[in-house]
Design a protein around this motif. Structure first.
Motif, PDB file in Angstrom:
ATOM      1  N   VAL A 179      -9.878  -0.072  -7.433  1.00 40.42           N
ATOM      2  CA  VAL A 179     -11.040   0.671  -7.935  1.00 40.42           C
ATOM      3  C   VAL A 179     -11.434   1.818  -7.002  1.00 40.42           C
ATOM      4  N   ASN A 180     -10.502   2.212  -6.125  1.00 40.56           N
ATOM      5  CA  ASN A 180     -10.743   3.343  -5.230  1.00 40.56           C
ATOM      6  C   ASN A 180     -11.999   3.134  -4.378  1.00 40.56           C
ATOM      7  N   PHE A 181     -12.154   1.932  -3.827  1.00 40.98           N
ATOM      8  CA  PHE A 181     -13.321   1.611  -3.010  1.00 40.98           C
ATOM      9  C   PHE A 181     -12.868   1.369  -1.581  1.00 40.98           C
ATOM     10  N   ALA A 182     -13.539   2.010  -0.618  1.00 36.61           N
ATOM     11  CA  ALA A 182     -13.172   1.836   0.788  1.00 36.61           C
ATOM     12  C   ALA A 182     -14.405   1.918   1.670  1.00 36.61           C
ATOM     13  N   LEU A 183     -14.449   1.030   2.642  1.00 40.09           N
ATOM     14  CA  LEU A 183     -15.464   1.066   3.689  1.00 40.09           C
ATOM     15  C   LEU A 183     -14.745   1.125   5.027  1.00 40.09           C
ATOM     16  N   GLN A 184     -15.271   1.932   5.924  1.00 44.12           N
ATOM     17  CA  GLN A 184     -14.732   1.979   7.276  1.00 44.12           C
ATOM     18  C   GLN A 184     -15.911   1.968   8.224  1.00 44.12           C
ATOM     19  N   PHE A 185     -15.830   1.134   9.244  1.00 46.22           N
ATOM     20  CA  PHE A 185     -16.901   1.088  10.222  1.00 46.22           C
ATOM     21  C   PHE A 185     -16.371   0.698  11.572  1.00 46.22           C
ATOM     22  N   GLN A 186     -17.220   0.862  12.547  1.00 45.37           N
ATOM     23  CA  GLN A 186     -16.877   0.602  13.937  1.00 45.37           C
ATOM     24  C   GLN A 186     -16.971  -0.899  14.197  1.00 45.37           C
ATOM     25  N   ALA A 187     -16.026  -1.429  14.962  1.00 45.07           N
ATOM     26  CA  ALA A 187     -16.120  -2.829  15.361  1.00 45.07           C
ATOM     27  C   ALA A 187     -17.324  -2.982  16.265  1.00 45.07           C
ATOM     28  N   GLN A 188     -18.074  -4.052  16.076  1.00 47.31           N
ATOM     29  CA  GLN A 188     -19.235  -4.262  16.926  1.00 47.31           C
ATOM     30  C   GLN A 188     -18.770  -4.456  18.347  1.00 47.31           C
ATOM     31  N   GLY A 189     -19.481  -3.822  19.273  1.00 45.63           N
ATOM     32  CA  GLY A 189     -19.102  -3.865  20.669  1.00 45.63           C
ATOM     33  C   GLY A 189     -18.159  -2.747  21.054  1.00 45.63           C
ATOM     34  N   ASP A 190     -17.638  -2.016  20.061  1.00 44.54           N
ATOM     35  CA  ASP A 190     -16.762  -0.874  20.324  1.00 44.54           C
ATOM     36  C   ASP A 190     -17.626   0.273  20.828  1.00 44.54           C
ATOM     37  N   THR A 191     -17.278   0.821  21.971  1.00 42.14           N
ATOM     38  CA  THR A 191     -18.110   1.874  22.561  1.00 42.14           C
ATOM     39  C   THR A 191     -17.680   3.261  22.141  1.00 42.14           C
ATOM     40  N   GLY A 192     -16.605   3.354  21.353  1.00 45.91           N
ATOM     41  CA  GLY A 192     -16.163   4.661  20.894  1.00 45.91           C
ATOM     42  C   GLY A 192     -17.140   5.262  19.900  1.00 45.91           C
ATOM     43  N   ALA A 193     -17.063   6.567  19.735  1.00 43.32           N
ATOM     44  CA  ALA A 193     -17.945   7.240  18.785  1.00 43.32           C
ATOM     45  C   ALA A 193     -17.543   6.871  17.364  1.00 43.32           C
ATOM     46  N   PRO A 194     -18.497   6.735  16.474  1.00 43.62           N
ATOM     47  CA  PRO A 194     -18.168   6.433  15.090  1.00 43.62           C
ATOM     48  C   PRO A 194     -17.300   7.540  14.501  1.00 43.62           C
ATOM     49  N   GLU A 195     -16.338   7.134  13.680  1.00 38.86           N
ATOM     50  CA  GLU A 195     -15.447   8.106  13.065  1.00 38.86           C
ATOM     51  C   GLU A 195     -15.936   8.380  11.666  1.00 38.86           C
ATOM     52  N   HIS A 196     -16.877   9.309  11.534  1.00 41.09           N
ATOM     53  CA  HIS A 196     -17.337   9.664  10.205  1.00 41.09           C
ATOM     54  C   HIS A 196     -17.760  11.113  10.185  1.00 41.09           C
ATOM     55  N   ASP A 197     -17.699  11.670   8.981  1.00 40.08           N
ATOM     56  CA  ASP A 197     -18.217  12.999   8.772  1.00 40.08           C
ATOM     57  C   ASP A 197     -18.802  13.023   7.372  1.00 40.08           C
ATOM     58  N   ASP A 198     -19.166  14.177   6.898  1.00 37.95           N
ATOM     59  CA  ASP A 198     -19.814  14.251   5.604  1.00 37.95           C
ATOM     60  C   ASP A 198     -18.827  14.317   4.449  1.00 37.95           C
ATOM     61  N   ALA A 199     -17.535  14.256   4.727  1.00 31.52           N
ATOM     62  CA  ALA A 199     -16.534  14.351   3.670  1.00 31.52           C
ATOM     63  C   ALA A 199     -16.368  13.012   2.965  1.00 31.52           C
ATOM     64  N   GLU A 200     -15.837  13.075   1.756  1.00 23.69           N
ATOM     65  CA  GLU A 200     -15.541  11.856   1.005  1.00 23.69           C
ATOM     66  C   GLU A 200     -14.338  11.167   1.610  1.00 23.69           C
ATOM     67  N   ASN A 201     -14.258   9.842   1.413  1.00 24.75           N
ATOM     68  CA  ASN A 201     -13.090   9.091   1.857  1.00 24.75           C
ATOM     69  C   ASN A 201     -11.930   9.352   0.908  1.00 24.75           C
ATOM     70  N   ASP A 202     -10.740   9.474   1.446  1.00 20.45           N
ATOM     71  CA  ASP A 202      -9.533   9.439   0.637  1.00 20.45           C
ATOM     72  C   ASP A 202      -9.236   7.982   0.350  1.00 20.45           C
ATOM     73  N   VAL A 203      -8.455   7.716  -0.678  1.00 26.14           N
ATOM     74  CA  VAL A 203      -7.904   6.380  -0.816  1.00 26.14           C
ATOM     75  C   VAL A 203      -6.861   6.279   0.277  1.00 26.14           C
ATOM     76  N   PRO A 204      -6.916   5.259   1.117  1.00 24.48           N
ATOM     77  CA  PRO A 204      -5.989   5.175   2.236  1.00 24.48           C
ATOM     78  C   PRO A 204      -4.541   5.140   1.773  1.00 24.48           C
ATOM     79  N   GLY A 205      -3.657   5.739   2.580  1.00 26.89           N
ATOM     80  CA  GLY A 205      -2.235   5.614   2.341  1.00 26.89           C
ATOM     81  C   GLY A 205      -1.808   4.238   2.806  1.00 26.89           C
ATOM     82  N   ILE A 206      -1.099   3.524   1.977  1.00 23.63           N
ATOM     83  CA  ILE A 206      -0.767   2.145   2.292  1.00 23.63           C
ATOM     84  C   ILE A 206       0.750   2.015   2.356  1.00 23.63           C
ATOM     85  N   VAL A 207       1.243   1.472   3.451  1.00 24.45           N
ATOM     86  CA  VAL A 207       2.666   1.279   3.641  1.00 24.45           C
ATOM     87  C   VAL A 207       2.881  -0.191   3.943  1.00 24.45           C
ATOM     88  N   THR A 208       3.630  -0.895   3.088  1.00 29.09           N
ATOM     89  CA  THR A 208       3.831  -2.311   3.331  1.00 29.09           C
ATOM     90  C   THR A 208       4.809  -2.521   4.475  1.00 29.09           C
TER      91      THR A 208
END
Length: 159
Positions: free
Chosen positions: A114-143
């Motif tokens: 259904v073209n649904f994706a959430l991405q978020f930072q692991a709790q305790g991760d000190t890196g900067a969040p990876e987000h911007d104002d753009a829409e998410n692509d459907v991730p490329g998936i390689v088995t």
């Protein structure tokens, strides 16, 4: 007069991250209650393998010392969802394994049906969040070439 925004005394980022993880928990809870995935739904769940509370067989933590993605589609069993974590049985190279994954370790959740994706930072991760104002692509998936339930997911963003 400066245009800089004041620092918030309310931890909005943490509150939003917690709410997103609650979405994952609720969706998995629905699957647990119904006894399976409806229709063509299937999930790619990415998580930090070394996060507190993650419990994987040793051969998986050795193979994926930082992060891995599992697939919940046709071959999973004993899905159990709790407030802080979920547990699931999966097969890796035809060897059954039980995984315990706290929601705090989850960094991505995708339902390609259904073209649904959430991405978020692991709790305790000190890196900067990876987000911007753009829409998410459907991730490329390689088995995985070895036929396991592990895939590579590229959470790319439209520019």
């Amino acid at each position: 007069m400066t245009d800089a925004l004041p620092d918030s005394l309310i931890p909005y980022d943490e509150i939003v991250q917690e709410a997103l993880r609650a979405v994952v928990g609720r969706v998995l809870g629905e699957v647990e209650r119904s006894g399976g995935l409806p229709g063509d739904h299937h999930f790619y769940i990415t998580f930090k393998t070394s996060a507190p509370g993650v419990d994987l067989p040793k051969h998986l933590t050795e193979r994926f010392p930082d992060e891995m993605t599992i697939v919940l589609q046709n071959k999973f069993w004993d899905l159990k969802v709790f407030e802080e974590r979920f547990e699931v049985g999966l097969s890796f190279n035809q060897i059954p394994a039980r995984l315990v994954i706290p929601f705090a370790a989850v960094t991505g959740f995708v339902d390609p049906a259904v073209n649904f994706a959430l991405q978020f930072q692991a709790q305790g991760d000190t890196g900067a969040p990876e987000h911007d104002d753009a829409e998410n692509d459907v991730p490329g998936i390689v088995t995985s070439e070895d036929g396991s339930n592990v895939v590579t997911v590229d959470f790319g963003r439209k520019k």
